[in-house]
Design an enzyme around this catalytic site. Structure first.
Site, PDB file in Angstrom:
ATOM      1  N   HIS A  70       0.575  -1.618   0.086  1.00 36.54           N
ATOM      2  CA  HIS A  70      -0.008   0.119   0.296  1.00 36.54           C
ATOM      3  C   HIS A  70       0.729   1.268   0.154  1.00 36.54           C
ATOM      4  O   HIS A  70       0.090   2.168  -0.356  1.00 36.54           O
ATOM      5  CB  HIS A  70      -1.173  -0.061   1.177  1.00 36.54           C
ATOM      6  CG  HIS A  70      -0.400   0.500   2.178  1.00 36.54           C
ATOM      7  ND1 HIS A  70      -0.139  -0.567   3.560  1.00 36.54           N
ATOM      8  CD2 HIS A  70       0.109   1.424   2.937  1.00 36.54           C
ATOM      9  CE1 HIS A  70       0.894   0.061   4.547  1.00 36.54           C
ATOM     10  NE2 HIS A  70       0.365   1.124   4.133  1.00 36.54           N
TER      11      HIS A  70
ATOM     12  N   ASP B 241      -0.509  -7.815   1.753  1.00 34.62           N
ATOM     13  CA  ASP B 241      -0.177  -6.161   2.000  1.00 34.62           C
ATOM     14  C   ASP B 241       1.764  -5.779   1.558  1.00 34.62           C
ATOM     15  O   ASP B 241       2.320  -5.990   2.344  1.00 34.62           O
ATOM     16  CB  ASP B 241      -0.625  -4.960   2.437  1.00 34.62           C
ATOM     17  CG  ASP B 241      -0.360  -3.986   2.607  1.00 34.62           C
ATOM     18  OD1 ASP B 241       0.441  -3.496   1.275  1.00 34.62           O
ATOM     19  OD2 ASP B 241      -0.752  -3.103   3.109  1.00 34.62           O
TER      20      ASP B 241
ATOM     21  N   SER C  17       3.682   1.099   9.393  1.00 38.48           N
ATOM     22  CA  SER C  17       3.554  -0.178   8.108  1.00 38.48           C
ATOM     23  C   SER C  17       5.395  -0.268   7.267  1.00 38.48           C
ATOM     24  O   SER C  17       5.960   0.445   7.419  1.00 38.48           O
ATOM     25  CB  SER C  17       3.070   0.906   7.200  1.00 38.48           C
ATOM     26  OG  SER C  17       1.618   0.788   7.475  1.00 38.48           O
TER      27      SER C  17
END
Length: 658
Positions: free
Chosen positions: A414, A501, A584
């Site tokens: 992402h 992801d 992330s």
């Protein structure tokens, strides 16, 4: 020594400080989350740490020059004292000893004087005298640096104070004014820049200033030897303080909170002037002492930094060594201190300097320092050397994990393809809101309809381009284990088209002998086991900080099967550790430094409230294909299995029942 024994040590030193005085216009309680007000008088409280002068004779030996033991000194946060300072002293702090307004009183509550027999009125307070206010220049400069690094981003400005308190006029107005200047003109004038520097400097001072008090206990104080520690990131700690203390000392005096060292400033240095800790602290705990799990003293709590938009709080600890250095400079540079009783000042100086004298400190650090003169890193600290900072062409940043000596970096898809996750750009604050898809699927679970996965990247200083091609062409990776840090370009090797992801980057400049790849553990994780989240959450490339660590446990392991009848594998991890914007692509790490999962997202309630302690990670067992590919990076066919549709994985990661 465990936390119960450390708490016993802390109780010998922890106190509560109460300040009260006339306040006919009810102004003294501003910037404070709690207070007592009665008949025109306001009462505030904070925590503190006591240092009896008798500790010197016990700690330094019988040959030490005798010092009166009928007095003790207390360090506390200056913020609880400052509302009651006289106008004369406010206008001219150099006039000498700090002066309070007429009628203002300071009292200290000691452990021995706090009765737990149900009779609150029996609590005995010890009168205290304000000796001085001490600024901590190095700690103040560190706070100033962090605040200045966020000035370019209206979404990530910092302010000082508890989220439970109404924002203080000083810090709030400073940051609101700065935010308006940034929004109105990205090209700021020299005068505006100078004003911002002054505002940040003021906020740094407000956050780190301490007060020195003197008390005369009614009893002899016998304390264990106070030992010091220079902790590492990830080290566990215990703080003791009195949240909301004056509301009921019986209930709130000397509460305990445990956590870990999240980050330090400056990085790669023994002389740390600021610690950012991952710990639950509440208003009134500022000024309280902080200890390592082995009972060694670390420093003093102060008010937290709070991100203005998200409300995320970063609790700050002023290390003991920074206080001592500031005290030494104050003794030499400020002539007005001579007006304070010389014998008392000498006692304070000796008490402070003892705890930071070179020879005793070196002895204490002997077990933590190698023969080369560098601190021996813990296993968690070693794992942090595998965490990278990644920036893209549109100005976003995230974290990454180094997988091998050839420079292969694991991160989230992402970051590179945000539209696949419900985001038109990688600006923090957007999220993949799943409530609409749940409603379309006819889900009857209201709780799931109000929870969405929030994919955490951070934002650039002044807006960003939505061009994905630009972000893919301008990827830079910062390697933090080198000194100084090293930036290198990177290219995209792989972006998963499946439900996970996941993306892989390849460093274009590789130094195999220097790279520190992570060790992955593909075994099924155990719920309840300790877990560290390591990544560049909240603090981006402009803050010049190493990766941060937050401590929690594996709260849930969601399992799935590839086909009926096969053994289950871990499809998702949830932890209680905090995940913030920028985390992330970071790692979920065990106490032994092995990686259990890849950080992906935290959660956001449908009302917009971010839930950092509810977060989601991809277990390493589900990334076994990535691990196999990293062995030689020749067979790209290994990665194809991650691109295949998988109904169970898709349902798990969309927060939907299978």
């Amino acid at each position: 020594m465990g936390f119960p024994e450390t708490a016993d040590v802390a109780r010998n030193f922890a106190v509560m400080v109460r300040v009260q005085g006339p306040d006919p216009k009810s102004l003294k309680m501003k910037n404070h989350a709690f207070h007592l007000y009665n008949s025109g008088k306001t009462m505030l409280s904070a925590s503190g740490m006591m240092f009896p002068t008798s500790i010197l004779s016990a700690a330094m030996g019988d040959d030490t020059e005798p010092i009166s033991s009928d007095k003790a000194f207390v360090l506390t946060a200056a913020s609880v004292i400052e509302p009651f300072l006289s106008q004369k002293y406010r206008e001219n702090p150099m006039i000498g000893k700090p002066q309070l307004i007429p009628g203002a009183l300071i009292d200290v509550l000691l452990e021995e004087n706090c009765r737990a027999d149900g009779n609150i009125g029996s609590t005995k307070w010890t009168p205290a005298e304000l000796l001085m206010l001490v600024s901590i220049p190095e700690s103040s400069a560190a706070v100033e640096s962090i605040i200045l690094a966020s000035f370019g981003s209206s979404n990530h400005n910092w302010e000082v104070g508890w989220s439970l308190a109404s924002a203080g006029r000083t810090s709030q107005q400073i940051l609101e004014n700065i935010g308006r200047k940034v929004e109105n003109s990205p090209y700021q004038s020299v005068a505006t820049k100078k004003e911002e520097l002054q505002d940040a400097n003021l906020m740094g001072q407000l956050t780190t200033r301490i007060a020195v008090l003197e008390i005369q206990p009614k009893f002899s104080v016998f304390l264990p030897k106070l030992q010091l520690s220079i902790p590492q990131r990830g080290s566990t700690l215990l703080a003791m303080g009195s949240p909301f203390g004056i509301l009921s000392p019986l209930h709130f005096f000397n509460n305990i909170s445990v956590g870990s060292i999240g980050n330090t400033y400056p990085p790669n240095s023994f002389k740390r002037c600021l610690l950012m800790v991952d710990i639950r602290c509440l208003p009134g705990m500022e000024g309280g002492p902080v200890f390592c799990e082995n009972g060694q003293f670390i420093g003093i709590l102060t008010r937290p930094l709070r991100q203005k938009i998200s409300g995320a709080e970063i609790q700050i600890v002023i290390p003991w060594e920074a206080i001592v250095l500031a005290w030494g400079g104050l003794m030499k540079e400020e002539p007005h201190i001579k007006s304070v009783e010389a014998r008392n000042l000498n006692a304070i100086e000796r008490c402070l300097s003892f705890c930071y004298s070179d020879e005793p400190l070196n002895r204490r650090l002997h077990d933590h320092v190698s023969s080369s003169g560098t601190q021996t890193p813990s296993l968690v600290e070693k794992a942090m050397n595998s965490i990278c900072l990644i920036t893209t062409g549109n100005g976003s940043w995230a974290s990454g994990v180094l997988l091998n000596k050839e420079g292969l970096v694991l991160t989230n898809a992402h970051l590179l393809e945000p539209w696949r996750f419900g985001k038109s750009t990688t600006v923090s604050g957007d999220s993949a809101d799943l409530s609409s898809s749940l409603e379309a699927a006819g889900s009857t679970s209201r709780s799931l309809q109000n929870i969405c996965i929030r994919y955490e990247n951070d934002a650039p200083p002044f807006g960003s381009s939505n061009s994905t091609s630009r972000s893919l062409q301008n990827i830079c990776v910062r390697l933090d284990f080198t000194d100084p840090w090293m930036w290198t370009d990177a290219k995209v090797v792989y972006i998963s088209k499946g439900p996970l992801d996941v993306a892989l980057l390849q460093l274009l400049q590789v130094f195999p002998d220097q790279l520190c790849p992570i060790t992955m553990d593909v075994d099924f994780p155990t719920a309840g086991s300790k877990a560290f989240i390591i990544g560049h959450g909240l603090f981006g490339p402009r803050c010049d900080l190493l990766p941060s660590a937050s401590l929690g446990v594996i709260s849930k392991v969601i399992a799935a099967t590839k086909s009926p009848g096969e053994d289950c594998f871990a499809a998702m991890l949830q932890t209680t550790a905090a995940v913030h914007p920028g985390s992330s692509g970071g790692a979920v790490v065990r106490s032994d430094g092995k990686m259990m999962g890849l950080v992906t997202s935290n959660a956001k309630h449908g009302g917009g409230t971010v839930i950092p302690h509810l977060n989601f990670s991809i277990p390493c067992g589900a990334l076994e294909a990535v691990l196999n590919f990293s062995a030689d990076m020749k067979d790209y066919g290994i990665l194809e299995q991650l691109d295949r549709p998988d109904e169970q994985l898709s349902s798990v990661w969309s927060l939907m029942p299978p």
